[in-house]
Design a protein around this motif. Structure first.
Motif, PDB file in Angstrom:
ATOM      1  N   UNK A 131       2.975  -3.286   1.487  1.00 37.65           N
ATOM      2  CA  UNK A 131       2.966  -3.252   0.368  1.00 37.65           C
ATOM      3  C   UNK A 131       2.131  -3.054  -0.153  1.00 37.65           C
ATOM      4  N   UNK A 132       1.435  -2.472  -1.508  1.00 40.21           N
ATOM      5  CA  UNK A 132       0.400  -2.727  -2.173  1.00 40.21           C
ATOM      6  C   UNK A 132       0.233  -3.232  -3.747  1.00 40.21           C
ATOM      7  N   UNK A 133      -0.665  -3.510  -3.857  1.00 35.87           N
ATOM      8  CA  UNK A 133      -1.416  -4.163  -5.164  1.00 35.87           C
ATOM      9  C   UNK A 133      -2.350  -2.701  -5.982  1.00 35.87           C
ATOM     10  N   UNK A 134      -2.383  -3.638  -6.971  1.00 38.81           N
ATOM     11  CA  UNK A 134      -3.701  -2.108  -7.723  1.00 38.81           C
ATOM     12  C   UNK A 134      -4.077  -3.248  -8.696  1.00 38.81           C
ATOM     13  N   UNK A 135      -4.974  -3.031 -10.166  1.00 36.52           N
ATOM     14  CA  UNK A 135      -5.300  -3.861 -11.225  1.00 36.52           C
ATOM     15  C   UNK A 135      -3.549  -2.728 -12.416  1.00 36.52           C
ATOM     16  N   UNK A 136      -3.220  -4.073 -13.040  1.00 37.04           N
ATOM     17  CA  UNK A 136      -2.512  -3.232 -14.190  1.00 37.04           C
ATOM     18  C   UNK A 136      -2.579  -2.369 -14.360  1.00 37.04           C
ATOM     19  N   UNK A 137      -4.047  -2.126 -15.038  1.00 38.09           N
ATOM     20  CA  UNK A 137      -4.407  -1.015 -15.850  1.00 38.09           C
ATOM     21  C   UNK A 137      -4.146   0.251 -15.116  1.00 38.09           C
ATOM     22  N   UNK A 138      -3.824   0.644 -13.671  1.00 38.44           N
ATOM     23  CA  UNK A 138      -4.411   1.504 -13.120  1.00 38.44           C
ATOM     24  C   UNK A 138      -2.335   2.108 -13.120  1.00 38.44           C
ATOM     25  N   UNK A 139      -2.713   3.434 -12.895  1.00 32.23           N
ATOM     26  CA  UNK A 139      -1.056   4.107 -12.998  1.00 32.23           C
ATOM     27  C   UNK A 139      -1.413   4.459 -11.403  1.00 32.23           C
ATOM     28  N   UNK A 140      -0.253   4.377 -10.718  1.00 30.19           N
ATOM     29  CA  UNK A 140      -0.488   5.325  -9.254  1.00 30.19           C
ATOM     30  C   UNK A 140       0.496   6.223  -9.523  1.00 30.19           C
ATOM     31  N   UNK A 141      -0.063   7.558  -8.992  1.00 28.57           N
ATOM     32  CA  UNK A 141      -0.639   8.744  -8.850  1.00 28.57           C
ATOM     33  C   UNK A 141       0.033   9.528  -8.344  1.00 28.57           C
ATOM     34  N   UNK A 142      -0.159   8.992  -6.594  1.00 31.12           N
ATOM     35  CA  UNK A 142       0.368   9.557  -5.414  1.00 31.12           C
ATOM     36  C   UNK A 142       0.233   8.791  -3.540  1.00 31.12           C
ATOM     37  N   UNK A 143       1.560   8.748  -3.251  1.00 32.07           N
ATOM     38  CA  UNK A 143       1.593   7.666  -1.797  1.00 32.07           C
ATOM     39  C   UNK A 143       1.317   8.618  -0.855  1.00 32.07           C
ATOM     40  N   UNK A 144       1.234   8.022  -0.188  1.00 31.31           N
ATOM     41  CA  UNK A 144       1.311   9.004   1.450  1.00 31.31           C
ATOM     42  C   UNK A 144       1.015   7.906   2.647  1.00 31.31           C
ATOM     43  N   UNK A 145       1.697   8.635   3.502  1.00 33.90           N
ATOM     44  CA  UNK A 145       0.934   7.546   5.012  1.00 33.90           C
ATOM     45  C   UNK A 145       0.890   9.016   5.728  1.00 33.90           C
ATOM     46  N   UNK A 146      -0.488   8.287   6.372  1.00 28.66           N
ATOM     47  CA  UNK A 146      -0.737   9.814   7.893  1.00 28.66           C
ATOM     48  C   UNK A 146      -1.470   9.081   8.811  1.00 28.66           C
ATOM     49  N   UNK A 147      -2.107   9.612  10.139  1.00 29.08           N
ATOM     50  CA  UNK A 147      -2.604   9.149  11.200  1.00 29.08           C
ATOM     51  C   UNK A 147      -3.892   9.874  12.077  1.00 29.08           C
ATOM     52  N   UNK A 148      -3.945  10.950  10.777  1.00 29.84           N
ATOM     53  CA  UNK A 148      -4.986  12.306  11.283  1.00 29.84           C
ATOM     54  C   UNK A 148      -6.405  11.519   9.805  1.00 29.84           C
ATOM     55  N   UNK A 149      -7.265  12.121  10.552  1.00 34.35           N
ATOM     56  CA  UNK A 149      -8.409  11.662   9.567  1.00 34.35           C
ATOM     57  C   UNK A 149      -9.866  12.015   9.427  1.00 34.35           C
TER      58      UNK A 149
END
Length: 535
Positions: A234-252
């Motif tokens: 689960x994740x949180x962010x400041x209330x004035x931010x809008x989430x534009x993208x979510x993803x899972x990854x295992x390589x960077x």
């Protein structure tokens, strides 16, 4: 118990040595006497012992000592199942390794040995005290300038190097236990110890309660090959931010991550699920051993992005194997894995293909047959189709059945071959489906599919030869319909033996979709997806 190479180990010693001297040459030496270790890490309780004469017949560690009560071997304690390895011997070394430490493992551990001499029992008191701690970030200071301290419940010595993360991104400059900051309301911080980054503290907001944060449900997961796993956070962010993208990854690499839902290695095996606005679950189906790695979650808002270097959830995928130990007559069977299965699973044992009701632990404690024809296999309740290969307890010539494929998915109207290999001098054999048991004359006696009216003219066998010792045997079903979706099992008889009816077989799924998965006993492979079905 499950065995694998030692993983991350953080051991903090208070350098005292407890030497317990008994009379007539008895002694146990613990080095050190007190240990502080991180939750989730691995620790070695090092000790040595001496005894006056005779032969050592039994050695074990325990934590609970009550007057008049026989101590319980930790290896028999379900709380430690799959997490203990005895690295000592029956001469002088009594070192014990405990992995995947939990805070409830904090206790005093004692070693006990027994010899074949009269009065040959000795316990090394006072033992070694183990304290298990997690990491926490403590925030102090005024409204603007804050001091962060990475705290533990026991003192870490040896001058460890600390690591700090800001908004999921590792910071290079701080290496001490304290870190001074002047941050925005959106910033969060976490700490870890170098070399043990996967055992980091929870991230905390420096100002207020609404900052960037990702909390994984599990730091590590052990799952069976071929099963399905959910990795969540689960994740949180400041209330004035809008989430534009979510993803899972295992390589960077250099900050560039690849969404697993777009990765060809996970095609049709990865799904994202979301129950609320602040959680994410990645489901991976038909797990492969090659899926064993660390998985991380990342989200982007209209103003910022969660860092890619924050530790995620480490997945280990394991199969099941039966380990046979003991002498020529007395055998002990252990269902082993390469990692510790979670949720304290219930184990299932099969003898010659028949489910045994009496044992539900990873060790088969009942008398093991010394018959050269007998084989044993194990599984975990709820995943019976993911059983171990059957093994011979005596020699290599026991009766057993190995299915070529565990699951098959094919198109409606097509033809399928379901195959297995058997070992034994066969006098008769047949394929059957438990789904059809309602039509059997005797509910406990499977009936040959070739005699089932529901398969009339559509079933044929290939490879059956009476008297053969080891041979493949194939069931062919033509003109498949959706009602043919079922599990299919093989059984055979010899002059004095019958293979059990409860051993899991091959599950067939009939569909009209495209893209098929084909699961074998040893691996899962994605077939070519041209005009092929998806189940």
């Amino acid at each position: 118990m499950a065995l694998r190479k030692a993983g991350s180990v953080l051991v903090v010693f208070f350098w005292s040595v407890a030497v317990v001297l008994g009379q007539d040459g008895w002694s146990v030496t613990y080095t050190p006497q007190s240990i502080c270790a991180l939750k989730g890490s691995t620790v070695h309780l090092t000790c040595s012992y001496t005894y006056p004469s005779g032969t050592v017949t039994s050695i074990f560690w325990f934590t609970k000592m009550e007057t008049g009560v026989k101590p319980e071997d930790l290896c028999q304690d379900p709380e430690y199942a799959g997490r203990l390895e005895y690295h000592g011997d029956k001469e002088k070394d009594c070192t014990l390794r405990i992995k995947d430490l939990r805070e409830r493992d904090s206790s005093t551990y004692l070693f006990r040995l027994l010899t074949d001499q009269e009065g040959g029992t000795y316990t090394g008191s006072p033992g070694v005290t183990l304290s298990v701690t997690g990491l926490q970030v403590k925030v102090t200071g005024g409204h603007q300038d804050k001091t962060l301290t990475c705290i533990t419940t026991c003192t870490l010595t040896d001058n460890p190097t600390f690591i700090w993360y800001k908004n999921g991104q590792r910071l290079d400059e701080p290496t001490s236990q304290q870190y001074s900051v002047n941050s925005y309301y959106s910033d969060s911080y976490s700490c870890a110890v170098e070399g043990h980054e996967d055992h980091h503290s929870p991230a905390v907001c420096v100002r207020g309660e609404s900052c960037f944060n990702v909390t994984y449900t599990h730091q590590s997961i052990c799952a069976l090959k071929g099963s399905t796993v959910d990795i969540s956070c689960f994740y949180t962010h400041p209330s004035w931010h809008n989430v534009t993208e979510v993803s899972w990854f295992n390589k960077w690499e250099s900050g560039v991550t690849k969404d697993l839902s777009q990765d060809s290695e996970y095609t049709s095996r990865v799904e994202y699920h979301q129950q609320t606005e602040k959680d994410s679950t990645m489901r991976i189906t038909d797990l492969r051993v090659s899926d064993s790695t660390e998985y991380k979650f990342r989200f982007t808002t209209n103003e910022a992005r969660w860092g890619y270097s924050f530790p995620g959830t480490t997945l280990t995928v394991t199969g099941l194997q039966v380990k046979v130990t003991g002498g020529h007559q007395n055998k002990t069977l252990t269902c082993i894995t390469t990692c510790t299965l979670t949720d304290n699973p219930t184990y299932i044992w099969y003898k010659n293909g028949q489910h045994l009701d009496e044992s539900t632990s990873p060790q088969y404690k009942d008398p093991v047959s010394s018959n050269y024809e007998d084989s044993y296999s194990c599984a975990v309740k709820g995943h019976e189709d993911l059983h171990s290969p059957a093994v011979c307890v005596q020699g290599q010539s026991c009766k057993r059945v190995t299915y070529t494929k565990r699951r098959i998915c094919v198109l409606k109207g097509s033809t399928v071959d379901i195959s297995c290999t058997y070992v034994g001098y066969v006098t008769s054999s047949l394929w059957f489906s438990p789904k059809r048991s309602a039509s059997w004359t005797n509910k406990l006696t499977p009936e040959d599919l070739t005699r089932d009216p529901g398969y009339a003219g559509r079933v044929e066998y290939a490879g059956r030869e009476s008297g053969t010792y080891k041979s493949p045997f194939t069931l062919r079903i033509t003109d498949l319909g959706e009602e043919d979706s079922a599990e299919y099992r093989f059984t055979f008889k010899t002059y004095n033996f019958e293979w059990g009816h409860s051993f899991p077989g091959t599950t067939l799924s009939i569909t009209g979709n495209t893209a098929v998965f084909d699961t074998t006993v040893y691996h899962i492979e994605l077939q070519e997806k041209i005009n092929e079905p998806s189940c």
